[in-house]
Design a protein around this motif. Structure first.
Motif, short mmCIF file in Angstrom:
data_model
loop_
_atom_site.label_atom_id
_atom_site.label_comp_id
_atom_site.label_asym_id
_atom_site.label_seq_id
_atom_site.Cartn_x
_atom_site.Cartn_y
_atom_site.Cartn_z
N MET B 1 0.79 5.86 -0.50
CA MET B 1 1.17 4.60 -0.10
C MET B 1 2.71 4.75 -0.19
SD MET B 1 0.27 1.81 -3.12
CE MET B 1 -1.32 1.96 -2.59
N THR B 46 1.26 9.60 -3.50
CA THR B 46 0.05 9.43 -3.83
C THR B 46 -0.31 8.34 -5.04
OG1 THR B 46 -0.28 11.65 -3.16
CG2 THR B 46 -2.20 10.87 -4.22
N ALA B 47 -0.85 7.31 -5.23
CA ALA B 47 -0.99 6.40 -6.23
C ALA B 47 -2.56 5.87 -6.21
CB ALA B 47 0.08 5.68 -6.12
N ARG B 48 -2.88 5.14 -7.17
CA ARG B 48 -4.12 4.24 -7.20
C ARG B 48 -3.93 3.18 -6.59
NH1 ARG B 48 -3.65 6.17 -12.36
NH2 ARG B 48 -2.77 3.95 -13.00
N ASP B 49 -2.65 2.36 -6.78
CA ASP B 49 -2.63 1.00 -6.31
C ASP B 49 -1.18 0.96 -6.31
OD1 ASP B 49 -1.98 0.45 -9.10
OD2 ASP B 49 -3.98 0.12 -9.57
N ALA B 50 -0.72 -0.38 -5.94
CA ALA B 50 0.68 -0.60 -5.73
C ALA B 50 1.51 -0.47 -7.12
CB ALA B 50 0.96 -2.01 -5.13
N ASP B 51 0.79 -1.11 -8.31
CA ASP B 51 1.57 -0.97 -9.55
C ASP B 51 1.71 0.56 -9.81
OD1 ASP B 51 1.57 -3.78 -9.85
OD2 ASP B 51 -0.18 -3.93 -11.32
N ASP B 52 0.67 1.44 -9.42
CA ASP B 52 0.90 2.67 -10.08
C ASP B 52 1.84 3.35 -9.08
OD1 ASP B 52 0.37 5.19 -11.06
OD2 ASP B 52 -0.99 5.66 -9.38
N ALA B 53 2.05 2.98 -7.70
CA ALA B 53 3.14 3.61 -7.12
C ALA B 53 4.32 3.29 -7.60
CB ALA B 53 2.96 2.99 -5.46
N ARG B 54 4.39 1.98 -7.84
CA ARG B 54 5.97 1.50 -8.26
C ARG B 54 6.43 2.08 -9.37
NH1 ARG B 54 9.47 -2.87 -7.50
NH2 ARG B 54 8.06 -3.64 -5.73
N PRO B 79 1.74 -1.30 0.91
CA PRO B 79 0.25 -0.58 1.15
C PRO B 79 0.27 0.31 2.32
CG PRO B 79 0.17 -3.22 1.43
CD PRO B 79 1.69 -2.74 1.07
#
Lengths: 81, 81
Positions: B1, B46-54, B79
């Motif tokens: 992401m 590398t993240a599960r979703d946008a919240d994790d990436a942030r 994304p």
């Protein structure tokens, strides 16, 4: 009028600073792919309107702010608040 | 992401690079107010979703990418395309 200029190394151009940051992030335990480091330049420009501001900032980029051979430029003009 | 991190000198913090650019732009004939120079950092995380990436990028900022005493940070997560 405020303009935000993003200057980034073009794809394929070596970015030692980005590579150093990537290595440090990996040592800290983060899983990252590529990291690229560029400059953000906030310019407060005297202009008649947004089009004039953008034209001026494009000239600033070609005359001083960026090297078009190795850097790409993205310009956002925000109306003065 | 993909995440875009903008790191800027806080208001009131000296920015010699910005002052140098401002002086050069004025010598070139541009009418500019303040100029501030910061960094733009593109990170592929590398993240599960946008919240994790942030959340990860926020930790990267506090651990490596920015000095919260003198720099402000703005994070945009895009994304993966």
């Amino acid at each position: 009028m405020k303009a935000v200029v993003l200057v980034r190394p073009k794809d394929g151009i070596l970015d030692p600073q980005g590579e150093a940051v990537q290595g440090s992030l990996e040592k800290l335990g983060f899983e990252v792919g590529s990291v690229r480091v560029g400059r953000v330049i906030d310019v407060d420009v005297t202009a008649r309107d947004a089009d004039d501001a953008r034209a001026q900032v494009e000239r600033m980029c070609s005359e001083l702010l960026a090297n078009p051979l190795i850097e790409s430029v993205q310009i956002q003009v925000e109306p003065a608040s």
